[in-house]
Design a protein around this motif. Structure first.
Motif, PDB file in Angstrom:
ATOM      1  N   UNK A 273       0.839  -1.199   0.000  1.00 47.22           N
ATOM      2  CA  UNK A 273       0.000   0.000   0.000  1.00 47.22           C
ATOM      3  C   UNK A 273       0.875   1.251   0.000  1.00 47.22           C
ATOM      4  N   UNK A 274       0.485   2.227  -0.805  1.00 51.68           N
ATOM      5  CA  UNK A 274       1.232   3.471  -0.933  1.00 51.68           C
ATOM      6  C   UNK A 274       0.282   4.655  -0.837  1.00 51.68           C
ATOM      7  N   UNK A 275       0.759   5.820  -0.400  1.00 47.00           N
ATOM      8  CA  UNK A 275      -0.060   7.031  -0.469  1.00 47.00           C
ATOM      9  C   UNK A 275      -0.319   7.416  -1.919  1.00 47.00           C
ATOM     10  N   UNK A 276      -1.375   8.204  -2.133  1.00 43.57           N
ATOM     11  CA  UNK A 276      -1.816   8.537  -3.492  1.00 43.57           C
ATOM     12  C   UNK A 276      -0.696   9.163  -4.322  1.00 43.57           C
ATOM     13  N   UNK A 277       0.106  10.022  -3.704  1.00 42.44           N
ATOM     14  CA  UNK A 277       1.164  10.700  -4.469  1.00 42.44           C
ATOM     15  C   UNK A 277       2.165   9.701  -5.031  1.00 42.44           C
ATOM     16  N   UNK A 278       2.541   8.703  -4.214  1.00 43.43           N
ATOM     17  CA  UNK A 278       3.507   7.710  -4.687  1.00 43.43           C
ATOM     18  C   UNK A 278       2.887   6.786  -5.740  1.00 43.43           C
ATOM     19  N   UNK A 281       3.154   8.588  -8.933  1.00 47.61           N
ATOM     20  CA  UNK A 281       4.521   8.574  -9.467  1.00 47.61           C
ATOM     21  C   UNK A 281       4.838   7.239 -10.144  1.00 47.61           C
ATOM     22  N   UNK A 282       4.389   6.127  -9.537  1.00 52.61           N
ATOM     23  CA  UNK A 282       4.625   4.812 -10.135  1.00 52.61           C
ATOM     24  C   UNK A 282       3.863   4.682 -11.454  1.00 52.61           C
ATOM     25  N   UNK A 283       2.604   5.102 -11.461  1.00 52.06           N
ATOM     26  CA  UNK A 283       1.806   5.012 -12.685  1.00 52.06           C
ATOM     27  C   UNK A 283       2.404   5.872 -13.796  1.00 52.06           C
ATOM     28  N   UNK A 284       2.906   7.039 -13.423  1.00 49.86           N
ATOM     29  CA  UNK A 284       3.489   7.938 -14.426  1.00 49.86           C
ATOM     30  C   UNK A 284       4.743   7.356 -15.059  1.00 49.86           C
ATOM     31  N   UNK A 285       5.437   6.468 -14.341  1.00 49.84           N
ATOM     32  CA  UNK A 285       6.658   5.881 -14.875  1.00 49.84           C
ATOM     33  C   UNK A 285       6.465   4.541 -15.558  1.00 49.84           C
ATOM     34  N   UNK A 286       5.236   4.020 -15.542  1.00 51.43           N
ATOM     35  CA  UNK A 286       4.964   2.715 -16.151  1.00 51.43           C
ATOM     36  C   UNK A 286       4.688   2.856 -17.647  1.00 51.43           C
ATOM     37  N   UNK A 287       4.627   1.716 -18.325  1.00 52.53           N
ATOM     38  CA  UNK A 287       4.388   1.697 -19.774  1.00 52.53           C
ATOM     39  C   UNK A 287       2.968   1.271 -20.105  1.00 52.53           C
ATOM     40  N   UNK A 288       2.474   0.222 -19.441  1.00 54.52           N
ATOM     41  CA  UNK A 288       1.158  -0.353 -19.737  1.00 54.52           C
ATOM     42  C   UNK A 288       0.516  -0.790 -18.423  1.00 54.52           C
ATOM     43  N   UNK A 289      -0.766  -0.519 -18.267  1.00 58.16           N
ATOM     44  CA  UNK A 289      -1.506  -0.974 -17.097  1.00 58.16           C
ATOM     45  C   UNK A 289      -2.168  -2.317 -17.370  1.00 58.16           C
ATOM     46  N   UNK A 290      -2.322  -3.113 -16.311  1.00 61.41           N
ATOM     47  CA  UNK A 290      -3.038  -4.385 -16.397  1.00 61.41           C
ATOM     48  C   UNK A 290      -4.242  -4.338 -15.467  1.00 61.41           C
ATOM     49  N   UNK A 291      -5.345  -4.920 -15.906  1.00 61.87           N
ATOM     50  CA  UNK A 291      -6.549  -4.972 -15.073  1.00 61.87           C
ATOM     51  C   UNK A 291      -7.141  -6.366 -15.104  1.00 61.87           C
ATOM     52  N   UNK A 292      -7.480  -6.892 -13.900  1.00 66.08           N
ATOM     53  CA  UNK A 292      -8.143  -8.197 -13.813  1.00 66.08           C
ATOM     54  C   UNK A 292      -9.644  -8.055 -13.639  1.00 66.08           C
ATOM     55  N   UNK A 293     -10.153  -6.815 -13.686  1.00 68.83           N
ATOM     56  CA  UNK A 293     -11.599  -6.598 -13.632  1.00 68.83           C
ATOM     57  C   UNK A 293     -12.220  -7.061 -14.945  1.00 68.83           C
ATOM     58  N   UNK A 294     -13.348  -7.752 -14.867  1.00 68.17           N
ATOM     59  CA  UNK A 294     -14.015  -8.232 -16.076  1.00 68.17           C
ATOM     60  C   UNK A 294     -14.236  -7.083 -17.050  1.00 68.17           C
ATOM     61  N   UNK A 295     -13.959  -7.344 -18.308  1.00 73.66           N
ATOM     62  CA  UNK A 295     -13.995  -6.292 -19.314  1.00 73.66           C
ATOM     63  C   UNK A 295     -15.350  -5.601 -19.385  1.00 73.66           C
TER      64      UNK A 295
END
Length: 376
Positions: A273-278, A281-295
Motif C-alpha cells: 500500500x502506498x499514499x496517493x502521491x507515490x 509517481x509509479x503510474x506515471x513511470x509505467x508503460x502499460x496498465x493491467x486490469x483483472x476486472x471483467x472487461x
C-alpha cells in the motif's frame, strides 16, 4: 431552477483511502464547490467510526463538510440525527451514492428507502449506481444468481420509492440493465481517485523496457500464468526487458500474480500500500496498465480509471465473465482484451489515448444534469 446547486451526498462510509465510493464522492464534492456549488456529505453506515463525527474532509485542496454516523448506532437514531443535520443545510438535492454492500453485509438492506425518505421532504433525489447486483454473469453460480435476484428486487423498490429526478451510473452495462427494468440512467464516467502528480504528456518509451503495473483489487481466476509465459517469450523474441509492478494490500491473488511472473523468469516488484502521491509517481513511470476486472464492467474500476488518467493503455487480463441476457458492451477506448496467444498484438496496439474523464469534466456534466433535470 438556479444554476448553482445545493446538494447533500449520501454514502455508506467516508474513511479516506479505505472506501472507494467515499473517496469518489469527496473529490466530486470538492470539484463542485470549486465551481461555486454548495455540497456536504453524509455517511449513514460508517464502519470506520465509533460514534458521531461532524467535521470537514479535504480533497484537492478543498474542505468538504461531512457528518459520519457509525454503523454501530441503531439505524432509526442514525436517521434522526441525519435529518436534523440535513434540515440545517436545507439542500435542494439529495444524492444517494449506491453500493448494495455498503448498507448491509449481504447487500440486502430492507427498509432503506423508508429511512431515506425521512430526509427528503421538499427535496429532489439523485441516484448514482456504483454497483448493481451479484450474479449477473453466465459463469457465476446458481446461488449468486438467486442472491442477485433478491438484490435486484430491492433496487427496483428503492428507485420506485425515492422517485429520483436523475439517475446515473458509470458503466454501459449497468445503463443497459437499468433500462431493462424501465429506468433511464445517464452515463457518468468514473474519474480517478488518484490525482495526477505533475503533468501528463502521454509520452511513453517506444523502445527499451516495458513496465507493466497493476494495483488495487485483483480479481480471481485471471489467466496470469499464460500471460506471464507469453511475456517471457516476448522478452526473449524482441530482447526487451519486461517487468511487473504490483501496488496494493497483499492478498492471495496478488501472491499468485507475483509467483507466475517470477516463475516465468521475469522481475516483479511488490510495493504494498502506498499514499496517493507515490501511486501517481509509479503510474506515471509505467508503460502499460493491467486490469483483472471483467472487461464488461472495467469502467467501474477506480484502478482502471487511475491508469488511464495517468496516460496508460490498459490490457484486460480477466477471467471469462459474460453478462446474462444482454449484448456484450463495447470495449472502452484505450483498452485491449488479452486472450491466450495475443499478447504481442496487445503490446503493439498499446498507444496513448487521452482519458477525457477528469473530476472537473465529470462534475460539470453532473451539475448540468441536475440543473436541466436530464442526464446526458
Amino acid at each position: 431552477m438556479p444554476d448553482n446547486i445545493n446538494i447533500v451526498f449520501i454514502c455508506s462510509s467516508l474513511e479516506q483511502g479505505h472506501d472507494g465510493v467515499g473517496d469518489y464522492t469527496r473529490r466530486l464534492s470538492a470539484a463542485l464547490i470549486k465551481a461555486g456549488h454548495s455540497c456536504a456529505i453524509l455517511s449513514v453506515s460508517d464502519r470506520h467510526t465509533e460514534n458521531i463525527l461532524e467535521s470537514t474532509q479535504q480533497a484537492d485542496g478543498v474542505d468538504v463538510p461531512v457528518l459520519r454516523l457509525s454503523s454501530d448506532i441503531e439505524i432509526k437514531k442514525r436517521f434522526e440525527i441525519a435529518k436534523e443535520w440535513v434540515d440545517k443545510i436545507d439542500p435542494q438535492w439529495l444524492s444517494l451514492q449506491f453500493v448494495p454492500f455498503g448498507y448491509h453485509p449481504k447487500g440486502l438492506k430492507l427498509g432503506l428507502s423508508k429511512m431515506l425518505l425521512t430526509l427528503s421532504k421538499g427535496r429532489r433525489w439523485h441516484m448514482m449506481f456504483h454497483e448493481l447486483w451479484v450474479g449477473m454473469a453466465n459463469e457465476e453460480s446458481k446461488k449468486l444468481h438467486l442472491w442477485g435476484q433478491a438484490q435486484r428486487i430491492l433496487i427496483k423498490s428503492l428507485i420506485k420509492n425515492l422517485k429520483p429526478a436523475v439517475i446515473h451510473t458509470q458503466t454501459r452495462l449497468y445503463q443497459t440493465l437499468l433500462a431493462k427494468m424501465s429506468f433511464k440512467a445517464g452515463y457518468l464516467p468514473l474519474y480517478s481517485n488518484i490525482p495526477v502528480v505533475g503533468s501528463q504528456s502521454g509520452e511513453r518509451a517506444a523502445e527499451g523496457e516495458i513496465s507493466f503495473v497493476v494495483f488495487g483489487a485483483i480479481h480471481d481466476k485471471a489467466p496470469i500464468q499464460q500471460f506471464a509465459k507469453e511475456a517471457a517469450q516476448y522478452a526473449d523474441k524482441f530482447k526487451r526487458p519486461l517487468t511487473l509492478t504490483i501496488i496494493g494490500r497483499g492478498n492471495n491473488e496478488q501472491q499468485r500474480w507475483a509467483g507466475a511472473w517470477a516463475e516465468a523468469g521475469l522481475p516483479v516488484n511488490r510495493l504494498g500500500e502506498l499514499p496517493a502521491r507515490q501511486i501517481s509517481e509509479v503510474l506515471s513511470g509505467a508503460t502499460i496498465g493491467l486490469s483483472a476486472t471483467a472487461l464488461a464492467v472495467i469502467e467501474k474500476s477506480g484502478s482502471y480509471a487511475a491508469m488511464r488518467e495517468h496516460g496508460l493503455h490498459v490490457i484486460s487480463v480477466s477471467k471469462a465473465w459474460t453478462p446474462t441476457g444482454v449484448a456484450k458492451p463495447a470495449i472502452p477506448e484505450g483498452v485491449t482484451e488479452y486472450t491466450i496467444g495475443n499478447l504481442e498484438e496487445c503490446i503493439a496496439d498499446s498507444k496513448f489515448i487521452p482519458y477525457g474523464s477528469s473530476v472537473e469534466q465529470v462534475s460539470a456534466k453532473f451539475a448540468r444534469a441536475l440543473i436541466n433535470l436530464k442526464a446526458e
